[in-house]
Design a protein around this motif. Structure first.
Motif, PDB file in Angstrom:
ATOM      1  N   LYS A   1      22.794  71.658  38.205  1.00  0.00           N
ATOM      2  CA  LYS A   1      22.448  70.238  38.261  1.00  0.00           C
ATOM      3  C   LYS A   1      23.355  69.535  39.266  1.00  0.00           C
ATOM      4  O   LYS A   1      24.496  69.934  39.469  1.00  0.00           O
ATOM      5  CB  LYS A   1      22.577  69.576  36.885  1.00  0.00           C
TER       6      LYS A   1
ATOM      7  N   ASN B   1      25.900  66.888  40.578  1.00  0.00           N
ATOM      8  CA  ASN B   1      26.972  66.087  39.963  1.00  0.00           C
ATOM      9  C   ASN B   1      28.027  65.847  41.037  1.00  0.00           C
ATOM     10  O   ASN B   1      28.958  66.624  41.200  1.00  0.00           O
ATOM     11  CB  ASN B   1      27.570  66.835  38.765  1.00  0.00           C
TER      12      ASN B   1
ATOM     13  N   ASP C   1      24.578  74.549  34.469  1.00  0.00           N
ATOM     14  CA  ASP C   1      23.881  73.835  33.396  1.00  0.00           C
ATOM     15  C   ASP C   1      23.346  74.758  32.305  1.00  0.00           C
ATOM     16  O   ASP C   1      22.342  74.467  31.679  1.00  0.00           O
ATOM     17  CB  ASP C   1      22.723  73.020  34.004  1.00  0.00           C
TER      18      ASP C   1
ATOM     19  N   LYS D   1      26.698  73.212  28.570  1.00  0.00           N
ATOM     20  CA  LYS D   1      26.131  72.060  27.855  1.00  0.00           C
ATOM     21  C   LYS D   1      27.015  71.620  26.688  1.00  0.00           C
ATOM     22  O   LYS D   1      26.757  70.584  26.075  1.00  0.00           O
ATOM     23  CB  LYS D   1      24.733  72.405  27.338  1.00  0.00           C
TER      24      LYS D   1
ATOM     25  N   LYS E   1      31.350  67.740  28.563  1.00  0.00           N
ATOM     26  CA  LYS E   1      31.051  66.852  29.680  1.00  0.00           C
ATOM     27  C   LYS E   1      32.359  66.357  30.265  1.00  0.00           C
ATOM     28  O   LYS E   1      33.434  66.604  29.708  1.00  0.00           O
ATOM     29  CB  LYS E   1      30.172  65.678  29.227  1.00  0.00           C
TER      30      LYS E   1
END
Length: 240
Positions: A12, A14, A78, A83, A86
Motif C-alpha cells: 500500500k 504510505n 500490507d 495489519k 500502525k
C-alpha cells in the motif's frame, strides 16, 4: 536484540513518513535490471502467476526507480503481519528502525524506514537462486552488532540467516500454537497475526532482555515452558 520478520505479498502507498536508502542498493539494482529484461511470459513463469498479477509485476519492474522511492517498508507492506500495527503504535521511530529487520528477496535486509517500491519476487521462484545471490550478506547485516535475534519470520526467509549461524550466535524462534482436540496445532492465519502483535509489543515496550518476552500474553497465547526449547519458544492458546 533484533527482530526479523517476513515481507508480505500485498503493498500500500504510505508516503507520509521519512525514509532512508536501501542497504544493498547495488545488489537490488542488479536484480531490478535483470527483471526488467524479462518478457511478460517470462515474468509469469517466474512465479506461475495469473495474467493480472503477471502484468502488474512486469510493469512494476519496468517503472521501478531506486533513486525515487518514497514508501517506508514496515508501513508499505500490507499482509496479515503488518495489519496488526500502525504508525501510531510506535512513539519512537528511531528505536523501531534500530531493532527490526524485514527479510526481502529483492532488497535483502530492510529496516522499517527503508524506502521501497512494490514488487513481486520470492525465494522459491523458478529462475533465480536468490539464496546463492545473497549468500551471507543478510546474516552479516542482522548480526553486525552481535545481538540476540528474535525470529518471527517464516522458514523460507529465516533460512537466509540460519544457514550461516555460528557457535555463539543466539537465534530464538517464536512460535504460536493452538490446542485443538488435545493436540498443539499451528494455525497459519493466527500465527501471522500473532507475529505482528508480538512485534508491536516488543518494540512499543522497548524490551531489551529476551527473557522478558516470555512474560508477554497476547490474545490468550502464553509462553509454554514445557513445549519450548532454548532456541524455540512456543506460545500456546488453549481454546478447549
Amino acid at each position: 536484540m533484533k527482530i526479523i520478520i517476513s515481507p508480505a505479498k500485498s503493498f500500500k502507498e504510505n508516503k507520509d513518513i521519512p525514509t532512508e536508502d536501501i542497504l544493498f542498493k547495488d545488489k537490488t539494482q542488479y536484480l531490478v535490471n535483470k527483471l526488467k529484461k524479462y518478457t511478460m511470459n517470462e515474468m509469469g513463469n517466474l512465479h506461475g502467476t495469473n495474467d493480472k498479477l503477471t502484468e502488474k509485476a512486469y510493469y512494476d519492474y519496468q517503472e521501478m526507480d531506486l533513486n525515487n522511492l518514497k514508501n517506508p517498508a514496515l508501513f508499505a507492506y500490507d499482509g496479515l503481519v503488518f495489519k496488526q500495527f500502525k504508525r501510531e503504535d510506535f512513539d519512537d521511530l528511531d528505536y523501531l528502525n534500530d531493532h527490526l529487520y524485514i527479510i526481502s528477496p529483492l532488497y535483502g535486509a530492510l529496516k522499517p524506514l527503508t524506502a521501497i517500491a512494490d514488487y513481486r519476487l520470492y525465494f522459491d521462484n523458478k529462475d533465480i537462486d536468490l539464496y546463492d545471490f545473497w549468500k551471507d550478506l543478510i546474516y552479516k547485516e542482522v548480526y553486525k552488532d552481535n545481538d540476540t535475534i528474535i525470529n518471527l519470520a517464516s522458514v523460507e526467509y529465516a533460512k537466509t540467516i540460519t544457514d550461516y549461524l555460528k557457535d555463539g550466535d543466539r537465534f530464538i524462534t517464536i512460535d504460536f500454537k493452538d490446542v485443538r482436540d488435545g493436540k498443539l496445532k499451528s494455525i497459519v492465519a493466527w500465527m501471522k497475526q500473532m507475529r505482528g502483535k508480538m512485534v508491536k509489543e516488543i518494540i512499543s515496550q522497548k524490551i531489551e532482555d529476551p527473557e522478558k518476552i516470555k512474560e508477554i500474553e497476547i490474545d490468550g497465547y502464553k509462553y509454554d515452558p514445557y513445549n519450548s526449547t532454548s532456541d524455540r519458544w512456543v506460545f500456546v492458546r488453549d481454546n478447549q
